[in-house]
Write an enzyme that holds these catalytic residues in place. Structure first.
Site, PDB file in Angstrom:
ATOM      1  N   GLU A  31     -55.400 -35.525  39.131  1.00 53.79           N
ATOM      2  CA  GLU A  31     -54.762 -36.726  38.582  1.00 53.79           C
ATOM      3  C   GLU A  31     -54.791 -37.851  39.611  1.00 53.79           C
ATOM      4  OE1 GLU A  31     -50.650 -37.443  38.688  1.00 53.79           O
ATOM      5  OE2 GLU A  31     -50.120 -35.420  39.299  1.00 53.79           O
ATOM      6  N   LYS A  86     -40.251 -30.458  41.236  1.00 55.20           N
ATOM      7  CA  LYS A  86     -39.300 -30.957  42.216  1.00 55.20           C
ATOM      8  C   LYS A  86     -37.892 -30.833  41.685  1.00 55.20           C
ATOM      9  CE  LYS A  86     -42.083 -34.049  44.801  1.00 55.20           C
ATOM     10  NZ  LYS A  86     -42.850 -35.274  44.668  1.00 55.20           N
TER      11      LYS A  86
HETATM   12  N1  PSU Z   1     -43.817 -35.140  40.080  1.00 53.78           N
HETATM   13  C1  PSU Z   1     -44.193 -35.029  41.366  1.00 53.78           C
HETATM   14  N2  PSU Z   1     -45.194 -35.811  41.823  1.00 53.78           N
HETATM   15  C2  PSU Z   1     -45.842 -36.714  41.006  1.00 53.78           C
HETATM   16  C3  PSU Z   1     -45.435 -36.803  39.647  1.00 53.78           C
HETATM   17  C4  PSU Z   1     -44.425 -35.994  39.226  1.00 53.78           C
HETATM   18  O1  PSU Z   1     -43.630 -34.237  42.094  1.00 53.78           O
HETATM   19  O2  PSU Z   1     -46.757 -37.426  41.473  1.00 53.78           O
HETATM   20  C5  PSU Z   1     -46.161 -37.749  38.721  1.00 53.78           C
HETATM   21  C6  PSU Z   1     -47.248 -36.998  37.917  1.00 53.78           C
HETATM   22  O3  PSU Z   1     -48.336 -37.872  37.660  1.00 53.78           O
HETATM   23  C7  PSU Z   1     -46.540 -36.665  36.609  1.00 53.78           C
HETATM   24  C8  PSU Z   1     -45.715 -37.921  36.421  1.00 53.78           C
HETATM   25  O4  PSU Z   1     -47.400 -36.431  35.518  1.00 53.78           O
HETATM   26  O5  PSU Z   1     -45.267 -38.264  37.725  1.00 53.78           O
HETATM   27  C9  PSU Z   1     -44.559 -37.686  35.475  1.00 53.78           C
HETATM   28  O6  PSU Z   1     -43.958 -38.902  35.167  1.00 53.78           O
HETATM   29  P1  PSU Z   1     -42.836 -38.951  33.986  1.00 53.78           P
HETATM   30  O7  PSU Z   1     -41.703 -38.133  34.514  1.00 53.78           O
HETATM   31  O8  PSU Z   1     -42.531 -40.419  33.864  1.00 53.78           O
HETATM   32  O9  PSU Z   1     -43.488 -38.373  32.778  1.00 53.78           O
END
Ligand code: PSU
Ligand code: MN
Length: 304
Positions: free
Chosen positions: A25, A159
């Protein structure tokens, strides 16, 4: 109308001879880590995949084109852009239709990987059910994507900015298999043990690839989540991260941060508050995940 997918030279070559490919990603590069460590990490991760005998395909949207595999100059440019959009499931088709640029989240990267015929994808952490979701309703589109799109995602768990028990419950409801790799406990990103038992355990890449293939053979949609514990030497105990996470979460609430801004805000504040230590762990675990994903990609080519 067909999406205009642009492959890097090495991904195009691997596609021709059916070689193993690992998707990566780009939101982790643009919204997950600061420059220049983001670029160094992106390069190191790609090289880890090559060293393991597979080809990396970092996915991003550049001027409305879906890139599967970035050339060196494209990766460098992306890592330095601070104005770049974060594209999840809702945003990806709009970005491609209207010609904008953006980084793909786990959900959007899964969609692109599927379109390119790539079956495995490595990242650090996925999105999930946020703490306080019973009030905010903040549940990442990543979970729905895992329920629908047949890609195996290798992460290091989630996390502790997320509510891990609720995240597991939603994944169970959606019928997404969640494997801890090589242990019984669900890993928790910076630490190897979340204190929760993982729903399933996998001990080798072949079983993970075979499970995905069987899922497809049965006509069951959706992907799989593999949670690979961070290497022991790089681990930070959960207790050390807890106050930092609590502070970042409280600040997000005070400042009224909402929607897709929540995750980048929390990641950014945690980086600042730990003065870099969490970043070293983050880099180590992404690289470990890339190596495991490469091994799974090789198993997929044996099944094909
Ligand atoms: N969690 C992490 N590192 C990240 C992300 C999430 O520990 O870089 C990023 C990833 O790209 C994940 C996105 O798909 O954040 C999720 O965002 P949201 O919670 O807005 O869906
Ligand atoms: Mn969200």
């Amino acid at each position: 109308m067909t999406p205009d997918i642009r492959y890097s030279a090495e991904v195009a070559a691997a596609r021709q001879f059916g070689g193993p490919i690992v998707a990566l990603e780009s939101t982790i590069i643009t919204h997950g880590m600061p420059y220049p460590r983001n670029l160094e990490t992106a390069r190191a991760v790609e090289n880890d995949i090559r060293a393991a005998g597979a080809v990396p395909a970092t996915i991003a949207v550049i001027d409305g084109h879906l890139h599967v595999g970035l050339e060196t100059s494209q990766l460098e440019a992306l890592a330095q852009r601070s104005d770049i959009a974060k594209l999840s499931r809702a945003d990806l088709p709009v970005a491609l239709a209207t010609g904008i640029s953006g980084a793909t989240t786990v959900a959007a990267t899964m969609i692109a990987a599927r379109a390119a015929g790539i079956r495995v994808f490595a990242t650090g952490g996925i999105g999930g059910v946020h703490k306080g979701a019973e009030l905010s309703f903040d549940i990442s589109a990543d979970l729905q994507e895992l329920a629908q799109t047949p890609v195996t995602v290798v992460c290091a768990g989630a996390k502790a900015i997320l509510d891990l028990p609720k995240t597991l419950e939603v994944l169970e409801t959606l019928g997404v298999p969640v494997f801890a790799y090589g242990q019984d406990a669900l890993p928790a990103f910076w630490s190897r043990d979340s204190g929760l038992a993982a729903p399933m355990r996998a001990d080798n890449p072949a079983d993970i690839a075979a499970s995905a293939a069987m899922r497809a053979a049965l006509g069951v949609p959706g992907g799989q989540l593999v949670a690979n514990p961070v290497p022991e030497a790089d681990e930070i105990p959960g207790g050390e991260m807890a106050p930092v996470i609590a502070q970042a979460t409280a600040e997000a609430a005070e400042q009224g941060i909402q929607g897709k801004a929540v995750t980048p805000f929390l990641l950014g504040r945690i980086l600042e508050l730990t003065a870099g230590r969490s970043l070293e762990t983050n880099i180590a675990l992404v690289r470990a995940n890339a190596r495991l994903a490469a091994a799974i990609a090789k198993e997929f080519t044996r099944l094909a």
